[in-house]
Design an enzyme around this catalytic site. Structure first.
Site, PDB file in Angstrom:
ATOM      1  N   ARG A  29      -6.029   6.341  -7.918  1.00  0.00           N
ATOM      2  CA  ARG A  29      -5.579   7.866  -7.674  1.00  0.00           C
ATOM      3  C   ARG A  29      -5.860   8.390  -8.748  1.00  0.00           C
ATOM      4  O   ARG A  29      -6.150   9.738  -9.161  1.00  0.00           O
ATOM      5  CB  ARG A  29      -4.597   8.277  -6.606  1.00  0.00           C
ATOM      6  CG  ARG A  29      -4.190   7.707  -5.529  1.00  0.00           C
ATOM      7  CD  ARG A  29      -2.562   7.284  -4.791  1.00  0.00           C
ATOM      8  NE  ARG A  29      -1.984   8.517  -4.739  1.00  0.00           N
ATOM      9  CZ  ARG A  29      -1.136   8.985  -4.445  1.00  0.00           C
ATOM     10  NH1 ARG A  29       0.008   7.900  -4.679  1.00  0.00           N
ATOM     11  NH2 ARG A  29      -0.900   9.958  -4.831  1.00  0.00           N
ATOM     12  N   LEU A  50       1.003  -1.347   0.094  1.00  0.00           N
ATOM     13  CA  LEU A  50       0.247  -0.004  -0.100  1.00  0.00           C
ATOM     14  C   LEU A  50       0.562   1.792   0.065  1.00  0.00           C
ATOM     15  O   LEU A  50       2.363   0.632   0.682  1.00  0.00           O
ATOM     16  CB  LEU A  50      -0.972   0.236   1.026  1.00  0.00           C
ATOM     17  CG  LEU A  50      -1.995  -1.126   1.430  1.00  0.00           C
ATOM     18  CD1 LEU A  50      -3.188  -0.367   2.426  1.00  0.00           C
ATOM     19  CD2 LEU A  50      -2.917  -0.872   0.223  1.00  0.00           C
ATOM     20  N   ASP A  51       0.537   2.236  -0.839  1.00  0.00           N
ATOM     21  CA  ASP A  51       1.088   3.821  -1.198  1.00  0.00           C
ATOM     22  C   ASP A  51       1.173   4.141   1.084  1.00  0.00           C
ATOM     23  O   ASP A  51       0.167   3.392   1.402  1.00  0.00           O
ATOM     24  CB  ASP A  51       0.389   4.702  -1.657  1.00  0.00           C
ATOM     25  CG  ASP A  51       0.526   4.407  -3.282  1.00  0.00           C
ATOM     26  OD1 ASP A  51       1.751   4.042  -3.409  1.00  0.00           O
ATOM     27  OD2 ASP A  51      -0.016   4.829  -3.428  1.00  0.00           O
ATOM     28  N   ARG A  52       2.531   4.650   0.777  1.00  0.00           N
ATOM     29  CA  ARG A  52       2.461   5.571   2.555  1.00  0.00           C
ATOM     30  C   ARG A  52       1.444   6.134   3.005  1.00  0.00           C
ATOM     31  O   ARG A  52       1.651   5.626   4.338  1.00  0.00           O
ATOM     32  CB  ARG A  52       3.538   5.963   2.004  1.00  0.00           C
ATOM     33  CG  ARG A  52       3.953   6.316   3.509  1.00  0.00           C
ATOM     34  CD  ARG A  52       5.156   7.279   3.526  1.00  0.00           C
ATOM     35  NE  ARG A  52       6.186   7.326   5.284  1.00  0.00           N
ATOM     36  CZ  ARG A  52       7.159   7.832   5.364  1.00  0.00           C
ATOM     37  NH1 ARG A  52       8.252   8.193   3.859  1.00  0.00           N
ATOM     38  NH2 ARG A  52       7.548   8.341   6.358  1.00  0.00           N
TER      39      ARG A  52
END
Length: 299
Positions: free
Chosen positions: A240, A139-141
């Site tokens: 996104r 997962l993205d930060r």
């Protein structure tokens, strides 16, 4: 008669329930070398689960055939020192966590901060210095939610090599800017990465990797909308990019068009991950509750 211990040498002590009993008397029997107050503290601290469901109820009614697991004190102490995530599930093959926004999944060339991976590696090595964990997906930060790690390389490969077939549900919650008019929609495009490492959509067939995102509006106001998002494909930054494509970038996502960040984080949360368990083949479904601010902002 003392209940039978069914698992030794792991992070838990597990016992089979052989006769009806309440939980506290059961624990006092299996931990007869401990004082009553010590046993009550273990229960109150949430170290006890029945059939993999944590409970702190002293008078929980146990039935024959159930399994009681007690997290060992040294492991519990290590768990209490974990920061940025909670463990949702653990067995011999996998560990599933709920990652908070702001925590790296794994270190990269530029950032060497404490990560979910590094903390879990320390955690599994409490039992044995030889133990390891393996990253299955990331997962993205700044994205929170459900992540799964494997406990050996074979399990990792089995999950990754068959990811598209074994994953049965992968849902996100996205807090986006503006009022999304459509109740449901599907976004399809071909994603490419620019020289500055920004993903973007191409409408031209075959120009990049195909990405398909389905969304459904949960609620909205004049400023924000809360969407349930299901991934048909899992591409880098897919949600996104696609939210920006429809004119409703994710809150806090300046990289992909956002102009606001009133929640002080990225408005994206991995809420559900369901997949065929690599050992049993049975459906394993894990859910992480939505951040409260998502619903508050979109009321």
């Amino acid at each position: 008669m003392r209940p039978t211990q069914t698992n030794k040498g792991s992070n838990h002590e597990t016992y089979k329930v052989e006769e009806q009993n309440e939980l506290l008397p059961f624990l006092l029997k299996v931990m007869e070398n401990r004082s009553r107050n010590s046993v009550k503290s273990i229960l109150t601290r949430g170290q006890v689960s029945v059939d993999n469901v944590p409970t702190t109820k002293h008078n929980y009614e146990l039935q024959p055939g159930q399994t009681v697991a007690i997290l060992k004190n040294k492991v519990a102490a290590k768990v209490n020192n974990i920061s940025g995530f909670t463990i949702l599930h653990e067995d011999k093959e996998i560990i599933v966590i709920n990652k908070e926004a702001g925590l790296l999944s794994i270190a990269n060339a530029k950032e060497k901060d404490v990560t979910a991976y590094s903390q879990l590696m320390d955690y599994v090595r409490i039992e044995s210095p030889k133990n390891r964990i393996f990253v299955v997906h990331r997962l993205d930060r700044d994205t929170s939610g459900v992540m799964v790690f494997a406990k050996d390389e074979m399990v990792k490969r089995k999950l990754q090599d068959n990811w598209k077939d074994i994953v049965k549900e992968r849902s996100y919650l996205a807090l986006v800017e503006g009022t999304v008019k459509k109740l449901k929609g599907t976004i399809s495009s071909w994603l490419r990465e620019s020289s500055t490492l920004v993903m973007y959509s191409s409408a031209r067939e075959g120009d990049g990797v195909h990405a398909v995102t389905h969304y459904e509006k949960i609620q909205s106001n004049s400023s924000y909308s809360l969407l349930k998002v299901n991934l048909e494909t899992g591409r880098k930054n897919q949600i996104r990019v696609h939210m920006n494509d429809i004119g409703h970038p994710i809150v806090g996502d300046k990289k992909y068009g956002a102009t606001t960040n009133t929640i002080k984080r990225l408005g994206l949360h991995a809420s559900v991950l369901a997949f065929e368990h690599p050992k049993t083949g049975k459906l394993a479904r894990f859910e992480a509750d939505a951040p409260k601010v998502f619903k508050q902002k979109s009321k």
